[in-house]
Structure formats: structure tokens, C-alpha cells
Design a protein around this motif. Structure first.
Motif, PDB file in Angstrom:
ATOM      1  N   ARG A 288       0.822  -1.212   0.000  1.00 44.56           N
ATOM      2  CA  ARG A 288       0.000   0.000   0.000  1.00 44.56           C
ATOM      3  C   ARG A 288       0.857   1.263   0.000  1.00 44.56           C
ATOM      4  N   THR A 289       2.045   1.162   0.559  1.00 44.55           N
ATOM      5  CA  THR A 289       2.835   2.372   0.799  1.00 44.55           C
ATOM      6  C   THR A 289       4.047   2.530  -0.109  1.00 44.55           C
ATOM      7  N   ARG A 290       4.488   1.421  -0.733  1.00 40.49           N
ATOM      8  CA  ARG A 290       5.679   1.518  -1.589  1.00 40.49           C
ATOM      9  C   ARG A 290       5.726   0.330  -2.531  1.00 40.49           C
ATOM     10  N   ARG A 291       6.723   0.334  -3.412  1.00 39.88           N
ATOM     11  CA  ARG A 291       6.939  -0.809  -4.282  1.00 39.88           C
ATOM     12  C   ARG A 291       7.348  -2.009  -3.433  1.00 39.88           C
ATOM     13  N   SER A 292       6.712  -3.133  -3.653  1.00 39.68           N
ATOM     14  CA  SER A 292       7.018  -4.346  -2.892  1.00 39.68           C
ATOM     15  C   SER A 292       7.229  -5.502  -3.851  1.00 39.68           C
ATOM     16  N   VAL A 293       8.313  -6.229  -3.663  1.00 40.34           N
ATOM     17  CA  VAL A 293       8.657  -7.335  -4.550  1.00 40.34           C
ATOM     18  C   VAL A 293       8.801  -8.613  -3.742  1.00 40.34           C
ATOM     19  N   ILE A 294       8.047  -9.630  -4.114  1.00 39.49           N
ATOM     20  CA  ILE A 294       8.221 -10.941  -3.506  1.00 39.49           C
ATOM     21  C   ILE A 294       8.534 -11.931  -4.618  1.00 39.49           C
ATOM     22  N   VAL A 295       9.302 -12.961  -4.284  1.00 36.11           N
ATOM     23  CA  VAL A 295       9.764 -13.921  -5.287  1.00 36.11           C
ATOM     24  C   VAL A 295       9.483 -15.330  -4.805  1.00 36.11           C
ATOM     25  N   GLU A 296       8.955 -16.151  -5.713  1.00 38.87           N
ATOM     26  CA  GLU A 296       8.731 -17.559  -5.398  1.00 38.87           C
ATOM     27  C   GLU A 296       9.946 -18.373  -5.811  1.00 38.87           C
ATOM     28  N   LEU A 297      10.410 -19.192  -4.890  1.00 37.39           N
ATOM     29  CA  LEU A 297      11.513 -20.119  -5.154  1.00 37.39           C
ATOM     30  C   LEU A 297      11.089 -21.456  -4.570  1.00 37.39           C
ATOM     31  N   ASP A 298      10.713 -22.383  -5.424  1.00 36.67           N
ATOM     32  CA  ASP A 298      10.168 -23.645  -4.943  1.00 36.67           C
ATOM     33  C   ASP A 298      11.213 -24.462  -4.191  1.00 36.67           C
ATOM     34  N   PRO A 299      10.835 -25.059  -3.056  1.00 40.68           N
ATOM     35  CA  PRO A 299      11.735 -25.994  -2.376  1.00 40.68           C
ATOM     36  C   PRO A 299      12.111 -27.135  -3.314  1.00 40.68           C
ATOM     37  N   PRO A 300      13.294 -27.707  -3.135  1.00 37.47           N
ATOM     38  CA  PRO A 300      13.772 -28.753  -4.053  1.00 37.47           C
ATOM     39  C   PRO A 300      12.921 -30.028  -4.015  1.00 37.47           C
ATOM     40  N   LYS A 301      12.917 -30.726  -5.161  1.00 39.36           N
ATOM     41  CA  LYS A 301      12.249 -32.021  -5.241  1.00 39.36           C
ATOM     42  C   LYS A 301      13.117 -33.136  -4.673  1.00 39.36           C
ATOM     43  N   LYS A 302      14.419 -32.870  -4.586  1.00 42.88           N
ATOM     44  CA  LYS A 302      15.349 -33.873  -4.062  1.00 42.88           C
ATOM     45  C   LYS A 302      15.987 -33.347  -2.780  1.00 42.88           C
ATOM     46  N   LEU A 303      16.556 -34.265  -2.014  1.00 45.16           N
ATOM     47  CA  LEU A 303      17.216 -33.864  -0.777  1.00 45.16           C
ATOM     48  C   LEU A 303      18.486 -33.082  -1.087  1.00 45.16           C
ATOM     49  N   GLY A 304      18.786 -32.150  -0.207  1.00 45.55           N
ATOM     50  CA  GLY A 304      19.913 -31.260  -0.427  1.00 45.55           C
ATOM     51  C   GLY A 304      19.421 -29.884  -0.815  1.00 45.55           C
ATOM     52  N   ILE A 305      19.838 -28.854  -0.068  1.00 41.14           N
ATOM     53  CA  ILE A 305      19.283 -27.518  -0.289  1.00 41.14           C
ATOM     54  C   ILE A 305      20.354 -26.466  -0.555  1.00 41.14           C
ATOM     55  N   ASP A 306      21.579 -26.879  -0.890  1.00 44.03           N
ATOM     56  CA  ASP A 306      22.652 -25.898  -1.079  1.00 44.03           C
ATOM     57  C   ASP A 306      22.321 -24.909  -2.184  1.00 44.03           C
ATOM     58  N   LYS A 307      21.882 -25.412  -3.341  1.00 40.21           N
ATOM     59  CA  LYS A 307      21.569 -24.518  -4.447  1.00 40.21           C
ATOM     60  C   LYS A 307      20.373 -23.636  -4.093  1.00 40.21           C
ATOM     61  N   PHE A 308      19.401 -24.203  -3.428  1.00 40.19           N
ATOM     62  CA  PHE A 308      18.240 -23.430  -3.016  1.00 40.19           C
ATOM     63  C   PHE A 308      18.652 -22.282  -2.100  1.00 40.19           C
ATOM     64  N   LEU A 309      19.524 -22.578  -1.126  1.00 38.40           N
ATOM     65  CA  LEU A 309      19.971 -21.538  -0.198  1.00 38.40           C
ATOM     66  C   LEU A 309      20.784 -20.467  -0.915  1.00 38.40           C
ATOM     67  N   ALA A 310      21.572 -20.882  -1.903  1.00 35.52           N
ATOM     68  CA  ALA A 310      22.329 -19.903  -2.685  1.00 35.52           C
ATOM     69  C   ALA A 310      21.371 -18.962  -3.408  1.00 35.52           C
ATOM     70  N   GLY A 311      20.297 -19.525  -3.962  1.00 33.31           N
ATOM     71  CA  GLY A 311      19.306 -18.698  -4.628  1.00 33.31           C
ATOM     72  C   GLY A 311      18.586 -17.776  -3.672  1.00 33.31           C
ATOM     73  N   ALA A 312      18.214 -18.294  -2.496  1.00 34.38           N
ATOM     74  CA  ALA A 312      17.522 -17.481  -1.500  1.00 34.38           C
ATOM     75  C   ALA A 312      18.400 -16.317  -1.058  1.00 34.38           C
ATOM     76  N   LYS A 313      19.707 -16.582  -0.867  1.00 31.77           N
ATOM     77  CA  LYS A 313      20.628 -15.513  -0.455  1.00 31.77           C
ATOM     78  C   LYS A 313      20.781 -14.470  -1.554  1.00 31.77           C
TER      79      LYS A 313
END
Length: 615
Positions: free
Chosen positions: A316-341
Motif C-alpha cells: 500500500r505504501t511503496r513498491r514491494s517485490v516478492i519472489v517464489e523459489l520452490d523448495p527442491p524435489k530432491k534432498l539437499g538444499i545448497d543450491k536453493f539456499l544460494a538462490g535465496a541468499k
């Protein structure tokens, strides 16, 4: 002397369960159909209850309506089954007991399964047959949904002057599933014309008596109670009720102390239970005064956690940006965390995490939400679908998110399991997205779905889905408005691939104060474009965009560049119309959404600079 005249003077004993006895006799099919195929069995049960001391019996018609009989292919037999039921009950009573025409509730948890128009139609069909056959009164029983009961009670009261008994059913002591206190609900039913108001089913004597302790004696109507025998046990594939019939002797006296004048039994009760109650209340003397207990629930607001500015307030007050990053289908989240960072560093307001999108198993979004929140300082927005959890699981999940300090959620229906990796898996759908929004809103008031106090109020910011990629946009906006009424605070749209559509969305929704985040997902290839357009529900691409992607051929680099260019043009179209931008990351290609986030911030900085220069 009529039923109501007798209730003015004394307590009446009603019958117990019909289905329990039939079940114990090995019947495991439609009980109501036995009115036609095995009438002697039904008459025998009625006679057993009358011999046990019942002054009032009910017809074997609890589920003898179009909706429930249709499960057995018997929907065309509604009139015949109901007519037979009344005749059998009257034959068994032989003038020695009152016969109530029973109509059971249709709605349970998910109201949308049986719309009110269908409730009215099927109720009238059954009611008119029972009245035509000359019942002594109408019993409306096992209504969990107060709206449904009030609706059918109003119809019945308009159609007949016979006594009407209206029973609600509770999940929790003293409160209906929508949070209405029992005393208030019974008062409303009395005001609508019910002659007897009370409870049946779900609760045994202990909790039903506890519930009635909070109910004053009605002004005009009488109180009733039809408790279950106990909580059921599940053994060898069968439900078993264990309560000793003698227990009902003491329970009957306690019900009398609470002002009950019509007392019978529900699931698990037998003629032995009815006999015990009749014995305990041999003098049938009712009470005319009672002391009402007042129960207060303590609900606190958790004040030790600094709450972030709600996402709708940001939009309501300013530009707001949210991004969807799907959790991985396989075990291991290193690449996901790199993307989130990387996205966090680019300046997003929140990272949205889908709940097994396209009905495909992924690492729990609650788990990765907790990790990105604690390790990276990223604000997670957790999607919650109606597909994967029943009502118990949904509430447990919400309590868990609250406990983890996760306050941003998106309530959605969820893609049906048949489109995912496990098409044979069950899609639960205990509730609709509208019901889920209402449930979360109720949590924010400190109450569970059943109205039970949670001890604390949650502070969820409730997002909802909006699909503008439909033929009739006005109908989609009506759904938005309904979700707002249910408690939605803001909306995320499905990906939009048309600048004209973005303008249409603005024109169709500009009357709403509720913020909207426009969904934009960059394309990665022509094949990706065709798949989204033809096979993914809720996504439509223009011919121009599909042609632009097709022109890239098999060059992945050029296709990605073109996908980014298309996304930037869509951002340009949305920029001056919507403060909220919702970017969906394709195939964990967070480099693409990072570039788009930076583009949005650059546009915002340039716009501010122009404003300063010209201001």
C-alpha cells in the motif's frame, strides 16, 4: 395431550441409535433402504426402544435425503423410503409413543460441498413426505453447521405448526465449529421457532452435560439431549462403543439437573441405555430453575516477537517485490539456499515457498522457511494448500508456523493429486480455500476451527490466490471479493503474460482497497512456453509471446534473454498500476529473477529521481 403439553409437565424419554443396532446385526449398507427391503427389522428396533421406556421414537430417515441416498444409487427412492419409515414407526408405536420425522444435517467441515440451494431443495423434498405421512413432530439432528440448521428450521417452521426439535452437534465443549457459544446458538434457534432445542451426537454424557452447564433455561422452548454412548474405539475395522448402560442412570439425573426435558441417545446407545435412563427418571419431574456456569477463555497476544510490517501494508505504501523459489524435489538444499541468499541480497521483501506445487513432493516448505529465516534473515511466505492435510493437520500446521514465528501465509486450494507424480494419492480437501482463509482468520482471533481457545492469538498475514487468466474476469473478481469477506489481506495472481491483461486486471479491481501482487514468471524456452500455455491450469500465453519464444529455436541463452525481455515489458506495464510485483522463479533459475528484481529497483530509483527533478 400433545408432545409439547407433556413436556410442560414432565420429562420424556426418547429412543436411542438405530444405526448402531443395525450395524451390530451385521448390516453394513444403507440403513434407510431397509425401510423397504427389511421392514420387520426396523419395526423390531422401534418396539425394543418403546419396551425399554421410550415415550418418543424417531423415523429411520436420518440420511433419507437425495444427497446421501445418491451415494447408493437410491436418489429416486426418497419419497418411498421416507413414507415407509413413517408407517413403520407408527405401526410400532401403535399410539403408545410420539413419532418424530427425522432429518439429518448435510454439511460437515467443507460447506462448499453442499451449497445452501441444494440443502434447501433436498430438505423440502424429505420434509414434505414426512409431513404428508402424519408425523407428530420434526426432529432436525446432527447439524454441525449453524447456518444450515437455521436455514432448514426457517423452512420447516413456515411449513408446519407441529413441534420442531432442533439439535446442533459440537466438536468441542460448549461451542459450535464456527465459534458460536452453545447458549447463543440455542437462543437463535428458539427465536426462529424451534419448540425444543439441544444437542445430539459427537459427545458422550460427560462433555454434553458440561456443555449444557453454560446454557440457561429457554424462555419458551424446552431443552433436549441425545448423547453418544461414549467415544468410539476402532477394532478390527469396526467402531465399538464401550459405555456401561448403568452409567446412563447417573447421567440422566445430571441431564435433568441441567433442565433437559427430552432425553434420548445417539451413536452407540441401545435399548439398555434407554431403559437405564427411564429407570433413573421414573418420577419424570423436571427442574424449573438452574444455575448457569460462566466459562471464560484466556487468549493472549504474543508480544515478545517484533512483528514485521505486513506485506499488504508494504504494497500500500511503496513498491514491494516478492519472489517464489520452490523448495527442491530432491534432498539437499545448497543450491536453493544460494538462490535465496542472492534474492535477499537483491532486495526482495519476501521469499514465497510453494506447498508441493503441481502435486509433486518437495522438501517441506515449513522446514526450508525456518532455515532461510534463521540462517539468512529472509522473510518467508509459506503457501498452504487444502489438498495435503485434513482439518487436523491444517490446524497443527498453522500452530507450528506460529510457534516458529512465521506469520506470512498464502491460502490456496492446491492442484489435485491426479496431475502430479502420484495420481493415486488422495486429495483431502476437507476445506475449500475460502474455508481455509476463514480458519486462519479465526486463529488470529485465538480460536481453533471448532471454537476452542488456542491460548494465544496468531498474527498471520493472509494472502490469497487470484487467477485473472479466465474468460469472465468479473467472475474471478467476485471470488476475490468473497475471499476478502472471509479474511484475505492481499492477493497473488497467477502468472500474467499480456500487457493488455494487466490493464484489464487494474480496471476490474481498482475499486478494491486490498493490495494485489501481479504474478510474472520469465520463460526459459519455447517448449516451456507451450507447456505452460497448453497444460498448466490457470496460465495463458498470448500468440505473440509464444511466437517470440519459438523464434529463439533451441538456443537456451537466447531463449532466456527473450524470456527476461518479455518479463521486463510486463513489469513496465504493471509498474504504474500495481505496487506489488510477484516474481515466480522457473526451474530454480534464480539468476533470472535476481535480474528482474534489480530491474524493478532500478526503475523505482529512476522514478524517484525524476520526481525529485520535476518536483
Amino acid at each position: 395431550m400433545g408432545l409439547l403439553d407433556e413436556l410442560k409437565q414432565r420429562i420424556l424419554i426418547a429412543d436411542g441409535a438405530m444405526g448402531t443396532l443395525l450395524y451390530s446385526h451385521g448390516v453394513d449398507r444403507c440403513f434407510e433402504e431397509l425401510n423397504l427391503s427389511n421392514p420387520d427389522e426396523i419395526i423390531h428396533i422401534h418396539e425394543a426402544y418403546i419396551a425399554a421406556g421410550a415415550d418418543v421414537i424417531q423415523t429411520n430417515t436420518y440420511g433419507a435425503n437425495y444427497v446421501k441416498l445418491a451415494r447408493y444409487g437410491l436418489q429416486d427412492e426418497v419419497p418411498a423410503i421416507n413414507r415407509a419409515a413413517v408407517r413403520l414407526a407408527k405401526q410400532a408405536a401403535n399410539g403408545g409413543a410420539y413419532v418424530l420425522g427425522t432429518i439429518g444435517g448435510l454439511r460437515t467441515l467443507n460447506k462448499s460441498v453442499v451449497p445452501l440451494d441444494e440443502v434447501k431443495r433436498t430438505f423440502r423434498e424429505q420434509l414434505f413426505v414426512l409431513l404428508a405421512e402424519g408425523v407428530d413432530g420434526v426432529l432436525l439432528e446432527t447439524y454441525y453447521d449453524l447456518e444450515e440448521l437455521e436455514t432448514v428450521l426457517a423452512i420447516a417452521r413456515k411449513e408446519t405448526d407441529l413441534p420442531i426439535i432442533a439439535h446442533v452437534s459440537l466438536h468441542e465443549v460448549g461451542v459450535l465449529q464456527d465459534g458460536t457459544p452453545l447458549a447463543d446458538a440455542l437462543s437463535r434457534l428458539e427465536a426462529l421457532g424451534a419448540d425444543v432445542v439441544g444437542l445430539n451426537c459427537r459427545l458422550g454424557p460427560h462433555y454434553m452435560i458440561q456443555s449444557l452447564e453454560e446454557v440457561p433455561l429457554p424462555n419458551r422452548a424446552f431443552l433436549s439431549a441425545y448423547p453418544n454412548a461414549s467415544l468410539p474405539d476402532y477394532r478390527d475395522g469396526r467402531l465399538v462403543y464401550e459405555t456401561n448402560a448403568e452409567y446412563f442412570e447417573e447421567a440422566a439425573k445430571a441431564f435433568r439437573d441441567q433442565g433437559v426435558r427430552l432425553i434420548g441417545g445417539c451413536c452407540g446407545t441401545t435399548p439398555k441405555h434407554i431403559e437405564a435412563m427411564a429407570k433413573a427418571l421414573a418420577d419424570r419431574t423436571p427442574v424449573t430453575e438452574k444455575t448457569v456456569k460462566r466459562r471464560t477463555a484466556s487468549v493472549s497476544v504474543q508480544a515478545d516477537r517484533p512483528a514485521p510490517t505486513p506485506l499488504p501494508e508494504l504494497a500500500r505504501t511503496r513498491r514491494s517485490v516478492i519472489v517464489e523459489l520452490d523448495p527442491p524435489k530432491k534432498l539437499g538444499i545448497d543450491k536453493f539456499l544460494a538462490g535465496a541468499k542472492a534474492l535477499h541480497d537483491a532486495g526482495i521483501d519476501a521469499l514465497t515457498l510453494a506447498d508441493n506445487s503441481l502435486a509433486t513432493p518437495r522438501i517441506s516448505n515449513a522446514a526450508v522457511a525456518t532455515i532461510v529465516k534463521e540462517r539468512l534473515g529472509v522473510r518467508p511466505l509459506v503457501h498452504i494448500t487444502c489438498r495435503d492435510r485434513n482439518l487436523i493437520g491444517l490446524q497443527s500446521h498453522l500452530m507450528g508456523l506460529h510457534t516458529l514465528g512465521i506469520t506470512d501465509v498464502l491460502a490456496i486450494t492446491g492442484d489435485p493429486s491426479k496431475i502430479g507424480d502420484f495420481p493415486g494419492a488422495t486429495s483431502v480437501y476437507d476445506v475449500s480455500s475460502f474455508d481455509l482463509i476463514r480458519l486462519i482468520s479465526q486463529f488470529n482471533e485465538g480460536l481453533s476451527y471448532s471454537g476452542k481457545p488456542l491460548g494465544q492469538k496468531t498474527n498471520f498475514s493472509i494472502g490469497a490466490a487470484f487467477n485473472p487468466n479466465v474468460r469472465h474476469l468479473d467472475k474471478a473478481v467476485e471470488r476475490m471479493e468473497k475471499k476478502i469477506q472471509c479474511g484475505a489481506h492481499y492477493f497473488l495472481t497467477q502468472p500474467v503474460y499480456s500487457e493488455e491483461k494487466i490493464v484489464q486486471i487494474y480496471e476490474a479491481t481498482k475499486h478494491l482497497a486490498t493490495p494485489i501482487y501481479i504474478g510474472i514468471m520469465p520463460l526459459v524456452s519455447a517448449r516451456n512456453a507451450e507447456f505452460l500455455h497448453h497444460e498448466v491450469p490457470g496460465i495463458t500465453l498470448s500468440d505473440e509471446i509464444r511466437a517470440r519464444m519459438a523464434a529463439c529455436g533451441g538456443d537456451p541463452v537466447q531463449a532466456a534473454k527473450e524470456g527476461i525481455a518479455i518479463a521486463k515489458s510486463l513489469i513496465d506495464a504493471a509498474f504504474d498500476l500495481f505496487n506489488g510485483i510477484y516474481l515466480i522463479t522457473p526451474f530454480l533459475r534464480y539468476d533470472m529473477t535476481v535480474e528482474l528484481v534489480r530491474y524493478i529497483h532500478e526503475k523505482e530509483a529512476a522514478a524517484k529521481e525524476r520526481k525529485v527533478v520535476h518536483g
